[in-house]
Design a protein around this motif. Structure first.
Motif, PDB file in Angstrom:
ATOM      1  N   GLN A 806       0.805  -1.217   0.000  1.00 52.79           N
ATOM      2  CA  GLN A 806       0.000   0.000   0.000  1.00 52.79           C
ATOM      3  C   GLN A 806       0.838   1.266   0.000  1.00 52.79           C
ATOM      4  OE1 GLN A 806      -2.414  -0.610   3.460  1.00 52.79           O
ATOM      5  NE2 GLN A 806      -3.547  -2.315   2.557  1.00 52.79           N
ATOM      6  N   ALA A 807       1.960   1.233   0.732  1.00 52.30           N
ATOM      7  CA  ALA A 807       2.761   2.443   0.876  1.00 52.30           C
ATOM      8  C   ALA A 807       4.013   2.438   0.013  1.00 52.30           C
ATOM      9  CB  ALA A 807       3.147   2.646   2.348  1.00 52.30           C
ATOM     10  N   GLY A 808       4.362   1.286  -0.551  1.00 51.61           N
ATOM     11  CA  GLY A 808       5.561   1.200  -1.373  1.00 51.61           C
ATOM     12  C   GLY A 808       6.836   1.118  -0.573  1.00 51.61           C
ATOM     13  N   THR A 809       6.712   1.206   0.746  1.00 45.04           N
ATOM     14  CA  THR A 809       7.862   1.078   1.629  1.00 45.04           C
ATOM     15  C   THR A 809       7.370   0.426   2.910  1.00 45.04           C
ATOM     16  OG1 THR A 809       9.685   2.245   2.715  1.00 45.04           O
ATOM     17  CG2 THR A 809       7.540   3.344   2.673  1.00 45.04           C
ATOM     18  N   VAL A 810       8.282   0.159   3.846  1.00 44.54           N
ATOM     19  CA  VAL A 810       7.881  -0.466   5.099  1.00 44.54           C
ATOM     20  C   VAL A 810       8.350   0.412   6.250  1.00 44.54           C
ATOM     21  CG1 VAL A 810       7.965  -2.505   6.547  1.00 44.54           C
ATOM     22  CG2 VAL A 810       8.129  -2.747   4.067  1.00 44.54           C
ATOM     23  N   SER A 811       7.413   0.934   6.996  1.00 45.77           N
ATOM     24  CA  SER A 811       7.724   1.693   8.193  1.00 45.77           C
ATOM     25  C   SER A 811       6.809   1.202   9.303  1.00 45.77           C
ATOM     26  CB  SER A 811       7.495   3.189   7.963  1.00 45.77           C
ATOM     27  OG  SER A 811       6.110   3.448   7.726  1.00 45.77           O
ATOM     28  N   ARG A 812       7.167   1.511  10.520  1.00 44.94           N
ATOM     29  CA  ARG A 812       6.317   1.100  11.630  1.00 44.94           C
ATOM     30  C   ARG A 812       4.950   1.767  11.536  1.00 44.94           C
ATOM     31  NH1 ARG A 812      11.385   1.572  13.395  1.00 44.94           N
ATOM     32  NH2 ARG A 812      11.159   3.787  13.894  1.00 44.94           N
ATOM     33  N   GLU A 813       4.928   3.001  11.063  1.00 45.71           N
ATOM     34  CA  GLU A 813       3.653   3.707  10.924  1.00 45.71           C
ATOM     35  C   GLU A 813       2.742   3.007   9.914  1.00 45.71           C
ATOM     36  OE1 GLU A 813       6.636   5.045  10.750  1.00 45.71           O
ATOM     37  OE2 GLU A 813       6.714   6.229  12.601  1.00 45.71           O
ATOM     38  N   SER A 814       3.327   2.579   8.783  1.00 47.70           N
ATOM     39  CA  SER A 814       2.499   1.921   7.764  1.00 47.70           C
ATOM     40  C   SER A 814       2.034   0.546   8.232  1.00 47.70           C
ATOM     41  CB  SER A 814       3.280   1.796   6.448  1.00 47.70           C
ATOM     42  OG  SER A 814       4.447   1.014   6.608  1.00 47.70           O
ATOM     43  N   VAL A 815       2.843  -0.130   9.062  1.00 43.60           N
ATOM     44  CA  VAL A 815       2.418  -1.418   9.615  1.00 43.60           C
ATOM     45  C   VAL A 815       1.243  -1.221  10.575  1.00 43.60           C
ATOM     46  CG1 VAL A 815       3.114  -3.392  11.026  1.00 43.60           C
ATOM     47  CG2 VAL A 815       4.692  -2.463   9.320  1.00 43.60           C
ATOM     48  N   LEU A 816       1.291  -0.170  11.374  1.00 45.26           N
ATOM     49  CA  LEU A 816       0.173   0.121  12.274  1.00 45.26           C
ATOM     50  C   LEU A 816      -1.102   0.397  11.488  1.00 45.26           C
ATOM     51  CD1 LEU A 816       1.877   2.387  14.972  1.00 45.26           C
ATOM     52  CD2 LEU A 816       1.020   0.058  15.279  1.00 45.26           C
ATOM     53  N   VAL A 817      -0.962   1.100  10.374  1.00 48.24           N
ATOM     54  CA  VAL A 817      -2.131   1.371   9.519  1.00 48.24           C
ATOM     55  C   VAL A 817      -2.695   0.059   8.980  1.00 48.24           C
ATOM     56  CG1 VAL A 817      -2.886   2.407   7.351  1.00 48.24           C
ATOM     57  CG2 VAL A 817      -1.397   3.696   8.899  1.00 48.24           C
ATOM     58  N   ALA A 818      -1.807  -0.839   8.549  1.00 50.90           N
ATOM     59  CA  ALA A 818      -2.261  -2.133   8.019  1.00 50.90           C
ATOM     60  C   ALA A 818      -2.966  -2.942   9.108  1.00 50.90           C
ATOM     61  CB  ALA A 818      -1.085  -2.911   7.445  1.00 50.90           C
ATOM     62  N   LEU A 819      -2.420  -2.955  10.301  1.00 48.35           N
ATOM     63  CA  LEU A 819      -3.070  -3.670  11.400  1.00 48.35           C
ATOM     64  C   LEU A 819      -4.428  -3.059  11.714  1.00 48.35           C
ATOM     65  CD1 LEU A 819      -0.022  -4.201  13.789  1.00 48.35           C
ATOM     66  CD2 LEU A 819      -1.316  -5.995  12.645  1.00 48.35           C
ATOM     67  N   GLY A 820      -4.500  -1.746  11.665  1.00 44.47           N
ATOM     68  CA  GLY A 820      -5.768  -1.077  11.924  1.00 44.47           C
ATOM     69  C   GLY A 820      -6.821  -1.372  10.885  1.00 44.47           C
ATOM     70  N   GLY A 821      -6.387  -1.784   9.691  1.00 44.30           N
ATOM     71  CA  GLY A 821      -7.339  -2.130   8.639  1.00 44.30           C
ATOM     72  C   GLY A 821      -7.895  -3.535   8.754  1.00 44.30           C
ATOM     73  N   GLY A 822      -7.311  -4.350   9.642  1.00 43.28           N
ATOM     74  CA  GLY A 822      -7.803  -5.719   9.838  1.00 43.28           C
ATOM     75  C   GLY A 822      -6.962  -6.740   9.106  1.00 43.28           C
ATOM     76  N   ILE A 823      -6.735  -7.868   9.742  1.00 48.95           N
ATOM     77  CA  ILE A 823      -5.970  -8.985   9.190  1.00 48.95           C
ATOM     78  C   ILE A 823      -6.827 -10.236   9.305  1.00 48.95           C
ATOM     79  CG2 ILE A 823      -3.897 -10.420   9.421  1.00 48.95           C
ATOM     80  CD1 ILE A 823      -3.215  -7.640   8.519  1.00 48.95           C
ATOM     81  N   THR A 824      -6.885 -11.026   8.239  1.00 48.31           N
ATOM     82  CA  THR A 824      -7.717 -12.230   8.234  1.00 48.31           C
ATOM     83  C   THR A 824      -6.986 -13.376   7.545  1.00 48.31           C
ATOM     84  OG1 THR A 824      -9.766 -10.934   8.176  1.00 48.31           O
ATOM     85  CG2 THR A 824      -9.907 -13.233   7.486  1.00 48.31           C
ATOM     86  N   PHE A 825      -7.003 -14.553   8.158  1.00 42.60           N
ATOM     87  CA  PHE A 825      -6.489 -15.769   7.513  1.00 42.60           C
ATOM     88  C   PHE A 825      -6.935 -16.978   8.327  1.00 42.60           C
ATOM     89  CE2 PHE A 825      -3.132 -14.285  10.390  1.00 42.60           C
ATOM     90  CZ  PHE A 825      -2.848 -15.425  11.119  1.00 42.60           C
ATOM     91  N   ASN A 826      -6.769 -18.144   7.759  1.00 39.53           N
ATOM     92  CA  ASN A 826      -7.078 -19.400   8.442  1.00 39.53           C
ATOM     93  C   ASN A 826      -5.767 -19.992   8.917  1.00 39.53           C
ATOM     94  OD1 ASN A 826      -8.708 -21.356   9.441  1.00 39.53           O
ATOM     95  ND2 ASN A 826      -9.420 -22.130   7.470  1.00 39.53           N
ATOM     96  N   GLY A 827      -5.563 -20.080  10.217  1.00 35.60           N
ATOM     97  CA  GLY A 827      -4.258 -20.430  10.747  1.00 35.60           C
ATOM     98  C   GLY A 827      -4.230 -21.740  11.497  1.00 35.60           C
ATOM     99  N   ALA A 828      -3.081 -22.007  12.114  1.00 40.40           N
ATOM    100  CA  ALA A 828      -2.892 -23.237  12.876  1.00 40.40           C
ATOM    101  C   ALA A 828      -3.780 -23.271  14.115  1.00 40.40           C
ATOM    102  CB  ALA A 828      -1.430 -23.373  13.288  1.00 40.40           C
ATOM    103  N   THR A 829      -4.144 -22.093  14.644  1.00 40.20           N
ATOM    104  CA  THR A 829      -4.989 -22.027  15.836  1.00 40.20           C
ATOM    105  C   THR A 829      -6.457 -21.842  15.499  1.00 40.20           C
ATOM    106  OG1 THR A 829      -4.654 -19.630  15.999  1.00 40.20           O
ATOM    107  CG2 THR A 829      -3.120 -21.041  17.219  1.00 40.20           C
ATOM    108  N   GLY A 830      -6.809 -21.867  14.222  1.00 40.49           N
ATOM    109  CA  GLY A 830      -8.183 -21.629  13.813  1.00 40.49           C
ATOM    110  C   GLY A 830      -8.279 -20.378  12.961  1.00 40.49           C
ATOM    111  N   PHE A 831      -9.502 -19.917  12.752  1.00 40.38           N
ATOM    112  CA  PHE A 831      -9.726 -18.755  11.899  1.00 40.38           C
ATOM    113  C   PHE A 831      -9.342 -17.486  12.664  1.00 40.38           C
ATOM    114  CE2 PHE A 831     -12.507 -15.580   9.749  1.00 40.38           C
ATOM    115  CZ  PHE A 831     -11.969 -15.724   8.479  1.00 40.38           C
TER     116      PHE A 831
END
Length: 881
Positions: A806-831
């Motif tokens: 989304q940002a073309g680079t990786v910064s802690r600020e952009s990671v926080l924005v990504a986390l704030g947008g929600g993360i979804t996957f099916n994992g080893a511990t469940g959905f």
């Protein structure tokens, strides 16, 4: 004609058994077999391919199809074999056998047909509405309730006719189709498509397909045989078809479920490379490989022919097996593709005849037994209401009557603390070197810090601390991340720095301040390597005052932090909520479920009853008030528990500051605690011991009870938190025949019949990792700490990748924005699904209650969204949150 006799007798005998087992063994259909590729030598030509497929086909065909069956041969390279597969499986299937409906496949087929037939439509703008209208119209044409919308409106005079049309079209035609479209969209997105990259995080089926169609229509408009577009469409169709083939669940009481007596089979003709239809066939096999079933049952796919080297590479370069080895893989649950080759000699020899499958058939539609069951149910209910049927009490013990000692090892599993810790660190160091080399080659690489407790010095220390399995989970995800990045140029590779923080995390705050200073200096430092820049933190495994303070420091510095097994609600207070996302359910959730479970389920042994149990009426709550996790969990359990309770504040160091808010009795001696509890258990035999203190204190208490021996004639039931998993599974209590132990965990054991493919695959990978890196027996194969850290690292790495895209680079600020947008996957511990609106734990995150037996843990309760679409609200008490 026949099957080539290339020492294939074991395979020939196993093939019908895996397709249509004995009716009493139909539960074996719950697996999803791997993809099988039978390679025919070039000298045999296309006739050799036809002969092998014909031999397999004849074993599945009598006067008609004996099982749901598709025989796939592409006429040209633009064919989508997934579409052909669905069409063939729907027609000519054995009468009254399930499945008999294909709702996911049909709606996806209709949408993809529109995209392929109208590649230029998107030039006029978005096609969301047109896709919805097309799908609903096609559904109406197939009949059913929606077929009524095809009926023309009533005739009449001009005014009457005008008024009727004004009402008829909106109410009879448009509204039912709109309702169907909304319901279908919600169901498809919720059940499976929402987790696909194609959905792009959206929640509307037609909008998601419009977004994809805008790309695919451009590609197909330029080239009707555009391979990337056709592969995406073929994969979507196959994914939809898998959803239909997985339902209903095998066995159980309902007639429809008891009629799945055979596995769908797809036989695929695989022409030589560059021959007509080879691209379509290989495209389909890639779809099968790229889309493993999330849970059984799944079809058996057998391809016969001459795979290209490019296809085999895309399938992971499967090792070539003999037919004897392949026969063993027939009963596998998924796994890598199976490649077997016929020899030239075998193709020239006399052939084998495959035995014909003989699945159980049914004369009547399942509506007949369903109607009978419904009638019987009504009669029974009526009889009950009239007093004809008298209710009786159920006293069966949840999880059985065995203690932790039955069928257990004579001695606890040896724990090689330092060696196992060093092995996990070496593996992380090895992966770090890979990441750093990728940085030299110009790839994007960043650093993650994992905060752990102290480096282990003795065996017992590791029994009470989940650090070793947690580090293993981190190392496993890092390796997978780097392996996947080899073929994904946009992926961000991650280094891991492991930072010990002292015994019981006593230096957590100081180490967090050290990291905060480091990241602050990164902003002004010159000549710093980009790969050393920290983009996130994994931690912490325990809820303590020290780790709570550390999270506030990290929040002040706005360093993205994903929790592991710390569960106290209080961890997310102060400035911690600026950057901290917990991963596991909080204490308030766990305490609510545990209290309801203890008060409503039969878990306390009834004295002199020879195996009967009852719910707990009284709880003896053990806490350590100085421990944030313990006092938080104890207080919340007491608030939710419907019976009476008594609290004991236990601290072997004699530290009771702050005091227990419940005014509990303070105790520093395990012997004294054992004596007090023994008196209470004799006075109130229907009591449960609820343990919220640490595992080390629990072990001291259990040993004191055993030594005194005054209270162990009757079984004692203990319910504890996730803190007890590590020590319980090492076999430390194997000689305690009086102990019935329940505790919470964060994933299902792989031995559980409901464990997902992701969980089973994780356990397989974990077992291989341990075998490759260490010696000795691993006690934690069913422990949740490794799976939690594996999935938590997955959350952080996915957020880093999203930030990079989304940002073309990786910064802690952009990671926080990504986390704030929600993360979804099916994992080893469940959905896993984070709501983008808060820092709360994943929505309805899985919580499991286990009963520890001598042979291993046994699931007694699963709450939350272990599978996508599952809901604790629908599961009812004690899961309802």
């Amino acid at each position: 004609m026949g099957f080539p006799d290339d020492r294939a007798s074991a395979f020939v005998l196993g093939f019908p058994a895996v397709v249509a087992p004995e009716y009493s063994n139909r539960a074996s259909l719950g697996t999803s077999p791997p993809l099988f590729i039978l390679r025919v030598p070039e000298t045999a030509g296309t006739s050799g391919i036809d002969e092998v497929i014909e031999a397999l086909y004849r074993s599945l065909f009598g006067n008609g199809k004996l099982v749901p069956l598709a025989r796939l041969a592409a006429e040209d390279d633009s064919t989508l074999l997934s579409e052909i597969a669905g069409a063939q499986l729907r027609t000519g299937a054995p009468e009254n056998m399930t499945p008999d409906r294909y709702p996911n496949f049909l709606v996806m087929r209709d949408l993809i047909t529109y995209i392929r037939q109208n590649p230029r439509a998107w030039r006029a703008g978005p096609q969301t509405r047109e896709l919805r209208l097309h799908a609903s119209e096609q559904r109406a044409k197939r009949g059913g309730l929606l077929g009524f919308t095809q009926v023309a409106g009533p005739d009449g005079g001009w005014l009457w006719g005008f008024l009727m049309k004004l009402v008829w079209r909106p109410l009879v035609q448009r509204m039912p189709r709109r309702v169907w479209a909304a319901w279908t969209s919600r169901k498809v997105m919720r059940d499976w498509l929402g987790a696909e990259n194609t959905a792009g995080g959206g929640r509307d089926l037609f909008r998601a397909m419009n977004n994809g169609g805008a790309l695919w229509s451009t590609q197909l408009g330029n080239d009707p045989n555009h391979e990337e577009a056709l592969q995406q469409l073929d994969r979507l169709l196959w994914r939809a078809l898998l959803e239909d083939l997985r339902s209903p669940v095998i066995g159980r009481l309902l007639p429809g479920r008891r009629r799945r007596t055979a596995r769908p089979v797809l036989l695929v003709e695989l022409p030589p490379p560059a021959a007509r239809g080879s691209r379509a066939a290989e495209r389909f096999l890639r779809s099968v490989h790229q889309t493993p079933t999330a849970k059984g049952p799944g079809p058996l796919v057998v391809a016969v022919g001459q795979p290209s080297e490019h296809l085999l590479a895309d399938l992971g370069d499967p090792e070539q097996l003999t037919f004897t080895q392949a026969s063993i893989r027939l009963s596998d649950q998924a796994g890598p593709p199976v490649l077997v080759a016929f020899s030239d000699d075998a193709m020239a020899k006399p052939r084998l005849q495959l035995p014909r499958v003989n699945p159980r058939t049914f004369r009547f539609s399942r509506m007949v037994p369903t109607a009978i069951m419904a009638g019987v149910t009504v009669l029974v209910m009526a009889g009950t209401s009239l007093g004809i049927v008298q209710a009786f009490d159920d006293h069966d013990c949840i999880g059985g009557v065995d203690s932790v000692a039955e069928s257990a090892r004579a001695d606890p599993v040896p724990v090689h603390s330092k060696a196992w810790y060093d092995a996990a660190i070496r593996e992380i160091d090895k992966q770090n070197k890979r990441a750093e080399q990728a940085a030299v080659e110009g790839r994007t690489v960043r650093t993650v810090v994992a905060f752990v407790s102290s480096v282990p010095t003795d065996e017992n220390e590791s029994r009470f601390d989940g650090m070793i399995p947690e580090l293993r989970g981190i190392a496993m995800w890092q390796r997978k991340l780097l392996d996947d990045a080899v073929s994904n140029d946009s992926a961000v590779r991650l280094r891991v720095e492991v930072w010990p923080t002292g015994q019981a995390f006593q230096n957590a705050e100081a180490e967090a301040r050290k990291l905060a200073k480091r990241v602050a200096d990164e902003g002004t430092a010159k000549n710093i390597e980009d790969y050393t820049r920290v983009v996130g933190v994994l931690g912490y495994a325990q809820s303590r005052d020290e780790t709570q303070a550390a999270l506030r420091v990290l929040g002040d510095a706005k360093i993205p932090t994903i929790g592991t097994t710390a569960t106290a609600d209080e961890m997310l207070t102060g400035n911690a909520n600026r950057s901290y996302w917990p991963f596991t359910p909080t204490n308030s959730t766990e305490a609510s479920i545990a209290a309801n479970f203890a008060g409503t389920r039969n878990i306390v042994a009834i004295p002199n009853s020879k195996g009967d149990c009852s719910p707990a009426r009284h709880a003896l709550v053990i806490e350590s008030s100085t421990d944030l996790y313990s006092r938080s969990l104890a207080d919340k359990f007491r608030a939710e528990f419907q019976g009476t309770s008594q609290v004991f504040n236990f601290n072997q160091e004699g530290d009771f500051d702050p005091p227990s808010p419940s005014g509990a009795t303070n105790m520093s001696s395990a012997d004294e605690l054992a004596s007090q509890l023994c008196r209470q258990l004799k006075a109130k035999p229907g009591s449960i011991v609820y343990w919220s203190a640490r595992a080390r204190d629990f072990t001291a208490f259990i040993n004191a009870m055993q030594t005194q021996g005054t209270c162990i004639d009757d079984d004692i039931t203990v319910l504890g938190g996730n803190e007890l998993t590590n020590v319980a599974q090492t076999g430390a209590f194997n000689n305690k025949h009086w102990l019935r132990l329940y505790y919470s965990a964060h994933r299902l054991p792989a031995t559980d019949v409901n464990a997902s493919d992701q969980t089973k695959q994780f356990v397989d990978d974990y077992t291989a990792f341990v075998k490759r890196t260490t010696k000795g027996i691993d006690p934690w194969i069913q422990d949740g700490h490794s799976a939690v850290s594996y999935d938590a690292f997955h959350v952080l790495s996915q957020a880093v990748d999203q930030a990079h895209r989304q940002a073309g680079t990786v910064s802690r600020e952009s990671v926080l924005v990504a986390l704030g947008g929600g993360i979804t996957f099916n994992g080893a511990t469940g959905f896993v699904s984070y709501d983008g609106n808060s820092n709360a734990a994943p929505v309805d995150k899985t919580l499991v209650l286990l009963r520890q037996l001598g042979s291993g843990p046994k699931t007694v309760l699963v709450c939350g969204a272990y599978d996508q679409g599952a809901s604790s609200e629908a599961q009812g008490p004690p899961c309802t949150r």
